[in-house]
Design a protein around this motif. Structure first.
Motif, mmCIF file in Angstrom:
data_model
loop_
_atom_site.group_PDB
_atom_site.id
_atom_site.type_symbol
_atom_site.label_atom_id
_atom_site.label_comp_id
_atom_site.label_asym_id
_atom_site.label_seq_id
_atom_site.Cartn_x
_atom_site.Cartn_y
_atom_site.Cartn_z
ATOM 1 N N GLU A 198 -5.601 -9.279 -2.610
ATOM 2 C CA GLU A 198 -6.163 -9.521 -3.938
ATOM 3 C C GLU A 198 -6.169 -10.998 -4.315
ATOM 4 N N LEU A 199 -5.605 -11.834 -3.452
ATOM 5 C CA LEU A 199 -5.552 -13.284 -3.693
ATOM 6 C C LEU A 199 -4.819 -13.624 -4.983
ATOM 7 N N THR A 200 -3.758 -12.884 -5.261
ATOM 8 C CA THR A 200 -2.946 -13.154 -6.443
ATOM 9 C C THR A 200 -1.751 -14.011 -6.059
ATOM 10 N N LYS A 201 -1.182 -14.682 -7.040
ATOM 11 C CA LYS A 201 -0.041 -15.553 -6.786
ATOM 12 C C LYS A 201 1.291 -14.850 -7.031
ATOM 13 N N PHE A 202 1.269 -13.734 -7.776
ATOM 14 C CA PHE A 202 2.540 -13.054 -8.002
ATOM 15 C C PHE A 202 2.813 -12.101 -6.839
ATOM 16 N N PRO A 203 4.080 -11.885 -6.501
ATOM 17 C CA PRO A 203 4.438 -11.018 -5.361
ATOM 18 C C PRO A 203 4.082 -9.564 -5.650
ATOM 19 N N TRP A 204 3.506 -8.904 -4.664
ATOM 20 C CA TRP A 204 3.016 -7.547 -4.891
ATOM 21 C C TRP A 204 2.977 -6.824 -3.554
ATOM 22 N N ILE A 205 3.860 -5.828 -3.396
ATOM 23 C CA ILE A 205 3.893 -4.999 -2.192
ATOM 24 C C ILE A 205 3.408 -3.607 -2.568
ATOM 25 N N ARG A 206 2.541 -3.041 -1.753
ATOM 26 C CA ARG A 206 2.050 -1.694 -2.025
ATOM 27 C C ARG A 206 2.461 -0.749 -0.906
ATOM 28 N N PHE A 207 2.945 0.421 -1.297
ATOM 29 C CA PHE A 207 3.278 1.511 -0.388
ATOM 30 C C PHE A 207 2.245 2.622 -0.598
ATOM 31 N N GLU A 208 1.435 2.883 0.409
ATOM 32 C CA GLU A 208 0.437 3.944 0.327
ATOM 33 C C GLU A 208 0.841 5.098 1.234
ATOM 34 N N THR A 209 1.012 6.271 0.639
ATOM 35 C CA THR A 209 1.327 7.478 1.397
ATOM 36 C C THR A 209 0.056 8.299 1.538
ATOM 37 N N ILE A 210 -0.386 8.504 2.776
ATOM 38 C CA ILE A 210 -1.604 9.245 3.066
ATOM 39 C C ILE A 210 -1.207 10.655 3.491
ATOM 40 N N ILE A 211 -1.615 11.640 2.705
ATOM 41 C CA ILE A 211 -1.268 13.039 2.959
ATOM 42 C C ILE A 211 -2.537 13.761 3.377
ATOM 43 N N ARG A 212 -2.536 14.314 4.585
ATOM 44 C CA ARG A 212 -3.702 15.018 5.109
ATOM 45 C C ARG A 212 -3.371 16.491 5.340
ATOM 46 N N GLY A 213 -4.404 17.315 5.313
ATOM 47 C CA GLY A 213 -4.222 18.727 5.620
ATOM 48 C C GLY A 213 -4.134 19.583 4.378
ATOM 49 N N LYS A 214 -4.694 20.769 4.460
ATOM 50 C CA LYS A 214 -4.789 21.677 3.319
ATOM 51 C C LYS A 214 -3.421 22.049 2.741
ATOM 52 N N ALA A 215 -2.476 22.418 3.604
ATOM 53 C CA ALA A 215 -1.180 22.903 3.122
ATOM 54 C C ALA A 215 -0.418 21.827 2.350
ATOM 55 N N GLN A 216 -0.303 20.636 2.935
ATOM 56 C CA GLN A 216 0.451 19.569 2.284
ATOM 57 C C GLN A 216 -0.231 19.094 1.003
ATOM 58 N N CYS A 217 -1.542 18.906 1.060
ATOM 59 C CA CYS A 217 -2.263 18.398 -0.112
ATOM 60 C C CYS A 217 -2.210 19.379 -1.275
ATOM 61 N N ASN A 218 -2.388 20.666 -0.977
ATOM 62 C CA ASN A 218 -2.302 21.654 -2.050
ATOM 63 C C ASN A 218 -0.903 21.721 -2.632
ATOM 64 N N ALA A 219 0.113 21.546 -1.784
ATOM 65 C CA ALA A 219 1.491 21.535 -2.278
ATOM 66 C C ALA A 219 1.708 20.361 -3.230
ATOM 67 N N ALA A 220 1.191 19.176 -2.863
ATOM 68 C CA ALA A 220 1.321 18.009 -3.736
ATOM 69 C C ALA A 220 0.580 18.219 -5.044
ATOM 70 N N ALA A 221 -0.622 18.797 -4.964
ATOM 71 C CA ALA A 221 -1.401 19.054 -6.177
ATOM 72 C C ALA A 221 -0.673 20.024 -7.109
ATOM 73 N N LYS A 222 -0.049 21.047 -6.544
ATOM 74 C CA LYS A 222 0.674 22.017 -7.362
ATOM 75 C C LYS A 222 1.918 21.395 -8.002
ATOM 76 N N LEU A 223 2.544 20.444 -7.314
ATOM 77 C CA LEU A 223 3.674 19.740 -7.920
ATOM 78 C C LEU A 223 3.224 18.936 -9.133
ATOM 79 N N LEU A 224 2.057 18.304 -9.032
ATOM 80 C CA LEU A 224 1.522 17.568 -10.184
ATOM 81 C C LEU A 224 1.200 18.530 -11.322
ATOM 82 N N LEU A 225 0.673 19.710 -10.995
ATOM 83 C CA LEU A 225 0.397 20.706 -12.029
ATOM 84 C C LEU A 225 1.665 21.197 -12.706
ATOM 85 N N SER A 226 2.753 21.223 -11.957
ATOM 86 C CA SER A 226 4.022 21.703 -12.516
ATOM 87 C C SER A 226 4.634 20.731 -13.516
ATOM 88 N N GLY A 227 4.084 19.514 -13.581
ATOM 89 C CA GLY A 227 4.566 18.549 -14.561
ATOM 90 C C GLY A 227 5.277 17.350 -13.979
#
Length: 291
Positions: A198-227
């Motif tokens: 991003e060409l910014t001067k402040f320190p910035w580290i990003r952690f991206e978790t890539i979740i693939r597959g029907k079972a895992q993704c639906n589980a994550a979506a249901k956790l978000l639905l649970s609150g």
């Protein structure tokens, strides 16, 4: 021309947010009106007709490809329909992180919970869900993380099921990056110096978790639905998949975790699949679309 930040902003975006989300709906959109209705259902934009492109069918096994763009001509999402073979009677949708920001030029910010409810109500399912957790204040120790993840040290100081026999991949291209897991795995983590991109001067580290597959993704979506909060979900998954250990003579599992890692993710682990449940092979593995 994009505006780049030169100092640390007073109002930072959310620490964690959705970076990408893919899902499949069990129907074909066989006319422009149905495409326009889907855009309205997802983006809340009435009367919008996406740009249609041709020639992608052989690669992605869908004969119709549409792009939804904002007023700056940036792609917000991709819609593919008229599937062939095992993709027949399905429509694939891929949305990037801009759709979930607090503002977009089209004023079409998508509410995550509403989207998840919509997909499940339509008997659809998710095939990819990327979570980004940002370290704006550099709580984590980048240099030590690189050292722990190196070929010489990862067996002694890193606990992860993503890299059991081969070291994480370290790259220095447009930004220093570390990849945990492979592009073909059900779960992959990318950590990089976001300020370099991003060409910014402040320190910035990003952690991206890539979740693939029907079972895992639906589980994550249901956790978000649970609150559960997105930040808590992102931290819990990272805590479950990565653990950076202090050096010492004791067995690795009995040594304390690095204090900077605990400060960043906490100690609450979240597993998307039970130990006795194997990830399912997903028919939409081909849909690794970058935009």
């Amino acid at each position: 021309m994009a505006v780049r930040l030169s100092t640390l902003p007073q109002q930072l975006p959310p620490v964690a947010h959705l970076h990408k989300i893919n899902f499949v709906l069990p129907r074909t959109l066989d006319n422009d009106r149905k495409i326009s209705d889907l855009v309205k259902d997802i983006f809340g934009i009435a009367g919008y007709q996406p740009n249609q492109f041709k020639g992608y069918g052989q690669r992605y096994q869908y004969n119709s490809w549409y792009e939804v763009k904002d007023d700056c001509d940036s792609v917000l999402g991709v819609i593919m329909t008229h599937g062939t073979g095992k993709f027949r009677d399905t429509t694939f949708v891929s949305l990037n992180g801009r759709c979930f920001e607090t503002w977009t030029p089209l004023d079409c910010t998508i509410d995550v919970i509403n989207l998840i409810n919509y997909v499940f109500d339509q008997m659809g399912y998710f095939t990819r869900l990327d979570l980004a957790k940002n370290d704006y204040r550099r709580v984590t120790d980048w240099s030590e993380q690189v050292e722990i993840s190196s070929k010489e040290n990862f067996r002694d100081r890193l606990i992860t099921r993503l890299n059991r026999t081969t070291p994480p991949l370290y790259l220095r291209q447009d930004a220093e990056s570390i990849y945990y897991g492979s592009n073909k795995s059900q779960t992959q983590i990318l950590v990089y110096k976001k300020q370099d991109k991003e060409l910014t001067k402040f320190p910035w580290i990003r952690f991206e978790t890539i979740i693939r597959g029907k079972a895992q993704c639906n589980a994550a979506a249901k956790l978000l639905l649970s609150g559960i909060d997105i930040d808590a979900l992102a931290a819990g998954i990272l805590c479950n998949l990565l653990d950076f250990k202090e050096p010492g003579l004791n067995v690795k599992s009995k040594r304390p975790s690095c204090s900077w890692w605990t400060r960043f993710v906490g100690t609450e682990k979240i597993s998307l699949l039970s130990k006795d449940k194997k990830p399912l092979k997903d028919i939409t593995e081909f849909t690794e679309i970058d935009f």
